[in-house]
Design a protein around this motif. Structure first.
Motif, PDB file in Angstrom:
ATOM      1  N   GLN A 119       8.031   7.680  -5.186  1.00  0.00           N
ATOM      2  CA  GLN A 119       9.450   7.583  -4.802  1.00  0.00           C
ATOM      3  C   GLN A 119       9.735   6.244  -4.118  1.00  0.00           C
ATOM      4  O   GLN A 119      10.797   5.640  -4.321  1.00  0.00           O
ATOM      5  N   ASN A 120       8.779   5.778  -3.315  1.00  0.00           N
ATOM      6  CA  ASN A 120       8.932   4.449  -2.709  1.00  0.00           C
ATOM      7  C   ASN A 120       9.031   3.374  -3.795  1.00  0.00           C
ATOM      8  O   ASN A 120       9.855   2.453  -3.704  1.00  0.00           O
ATOM      9  N   PHE A 121       8.174   3.492  -4.790  1.00  0.00           N
ATOM     10  CA  PHE A 121       8.187   2.517  -5.880  1.00  0.00           C
ATOM     11  C   PHE A 121       9.524   2.562  -6.618  1.00  0.00           C
ATOM     12  O   PHE A 121      10.149   1.512  -6.855  1.00  0.00           O
TER      13      PHE A 121
ATOM     14  N   ASP B 263       0.807  -1.217   0.000  1.00  0.00           N
ATOM     15  CA  ASP B 263       0.000   0.000   0.000  1.00  0.00           C
ATOM     16  C   ASP B 263       0.843   1.271   0.000  1.00  0.00           C
ATOM     17  O   ASP B 263       0.334   2.354  -0.314  1.00  0.00           O
ATOM     18  N   ASN B 264       2.116   1.160   0.365  1.00  0.00           N
ATOM     19  CA  ASN B 264       3.012   2.322   0.342  1.00  0.00           C
ATOM     20  C   ASN B 264       3.698   2.494  -1.007  1.00  0.00           C
ATOM     21  O   ASN B 264       4.509   3.412  -1.180  1.00  0.00           O
ATOM     22  N   GLY B 265       3.399   1.594  -1.942  1.00  0.00           N
ATOM     23  CA  GLY B 265       3.996   1.698  -3.272  1.00  0.00           C
ATOM     24  C   GLY B 265       5.294   0.942  -3.439  1.00  0.00           C
ATOM     25  O   GLY B 265       5.887   0.962  -4.519  1.00  0.00           O
ATOM     26  N   GLU B 266       5.748   0.264  -2.386  1.00  0.00           N
ATOM     27  CA  GLU B 266       7.017  -0.459  -2.472  1.00  0.00           C
ATOM     28  C   GLU B 266       6.827  -1.816  -3.136  1.00  0.00           C
ATOM     29  O   GLU B 266       5.853  -2.526  -2.861  1.00  0.00           O
ATOM     30  N   ILE B 267       7.771  -2.179  -3.991  1.00  0.00           N
ATOM     31  CA  ILE B 267       7.714  -3.468  -4.665  1.00  0.00           C
ATOM     32  C   ILE B 267       7.995  -4.583  -3.664  1.00  0.00           C
ATOM     33  O   ILE B 267       8.872  -4.457  -2.805  1.00  0.00           O
TER      34      ILE B 267
END
Length: 368
Positions: free
Chosen positions: A120-122, A62-66
């Motif tokens: 940016q997290n992604f 949900d934070n965009g991290e892979i």
């Protein structure tokens, strides 16, 4: 003599161009869990049949991290390191990490693309994934912007995301590709075509799934006319030919006929066809499942595609002949190449003849 030299130069350039064409091999790693002759792992891959190996799939949180969708398979079994290790067999092979896919949906990707922090997290997690594992790039398979719970702003946000990824990847030489819906109805809703094309190395056009049992009648998974219309739409809306990669499905869409005596294209169906012994999914049969069946097979020249039936079961798929036709079209449009979805449903064991018949047909047309 001068004419002969000129001819040799032209032939040499043609060979060079052909040799540089992309053959992108998507690999659904979960095929490791299939039984019998359907089980597929790294040892079944012929690295010389692909210019790119697309390792599918990773997801995002949900934070965009892979994140890994199967850490046991990816890391404990070492599938990622083994896949990257195939570059020792083909030094020109590029191994890409694929993020997304149908099951990942669209909502998380819409939220990520529209929020600077999540983007940016992604991007940072993408850089870490590629660096830490030896990948050569990223393939983003968001299905689809502005659909399935997405929003109109997804179209512009997708361009922003791809531009920021390209800029972040540039110092490391990482490749960036995307997989996109093919037909005008999806493409017109989801993409600013000319703008996304500027940001990526190539675009994998998913030119299949043009008919499903939910339509209420049998139909062709990838008829030639639909493929040509889709590619022409992308070209006419600003996608350069040298960035378009034509998709080939190494599977068929299956249907249960309402009346077994009505077994032609467009005949009424009551639902999806029965599950195959390897893939185990209703409405979906791998080519390796289709080719071993002794079903009656018809090649429909109006659609440049075969179909087969037995009793109340009906399936539309691609075979060597239809793939040849599709590759001739790709060559006529000077496209960047072709991709397959996916390695593990081609006849990789050669149960019906040579191994990887569909993938080898692509290579014979585009590279050999």
């Amino acid at each position: 003599m001068n004419k002969l030299i000129a001819l040799l130069v032209v032939l040499g350039l043609s060979a060079l161009v052909s040799g540089e064409r992309i053959v992108n091999c998507y690999w659904g790693t979960w095929a490791n869990y299939r039984s019998g002759n359907g089980k597929f792992d790294v040892s079944n891959i012929d690295a010389n049949l692909c210019t790119h190996l697309s390792y599918s799939f990773f997801g995002i949180n949900d934070n965009g991290e892979i994140q890994s969708l199967d850490t046991w398979l990816d890391y404990d079994l070492g599938f990622i390191s083994q896949a990257v290790g195939l570059k020792s067999q083909n030094h020109n092979l590029k191994v890409l990490a694929v993020v997304g896919g149908w099951n990942e949906g669209s909502v998380k990707y819409s939220a990520m693309a529209g929020d600077w922090n999540r983007r940016q997290n992604f991007i940072n997690s993408a850089l870490n994934l590629l660096r830490n594992n030896g990948f050569d790039g990223l393939d983003l398979d968001w299905e689809y912007p502005n659909q399935r719970g997405g929003q109109w702003e997804d179209r512009a946000n997708f361009v922003t995301l791809l531009r920021e990824l390209r800029e972040a990847f540039a110092p490391y030489g990482y490749e960036l590709s995307i997989a996109v819906g093919a037909g005008e109805s999806i493409a017109s809703s989801s993409y600013e075509i000319a703008n996304i094309a500027q940001q990526v190395n190539f675009i994998n056009v998913m030119t299949y799934d043009f008919a499903m049992a939910s339509d209420g009648q049998t139909g062709f998974n990838a008829p030639q006319w639909a493929i040509e219309n889709s590619i022409n739409y992308w070209l006419n809306n600003g996608a350069p030919a040298d960035k378009l990669v034509l998709g080939i499905g190494t599977y068929g869409r299956s249907f249960q006929l309402t009346d077994a005596s009505q077994n032609w294209p467009g005949a009424p169906c009551r639902g999806v066809g029965g599950a195959g012994p390897f893939t185990g999914e209703g409405g979906y049969l791998g080519y390796n499942e289709i080719c071993v069946n002794n079903w009656q097979t018809v090649f429909d020249y109006n659609n440049a595609a075969p179909y087969a039936f037995s009793g109340d079961q009906w399936v539309s798929f691609d075979n060597v002949l239809s793939v040849q036709w599709k590759m001739d079209f790709a060559l006529s449009k000077n496209l960047a190449g072709a991709m397959v979805w996916s390695l593990e449903t081609d006849d990789f064991r050669g149960l019906c003849g040579e191994s990887f018949p569909l993938l080898k047909t692509i290579n014979r047309k585009l590279r050999w």
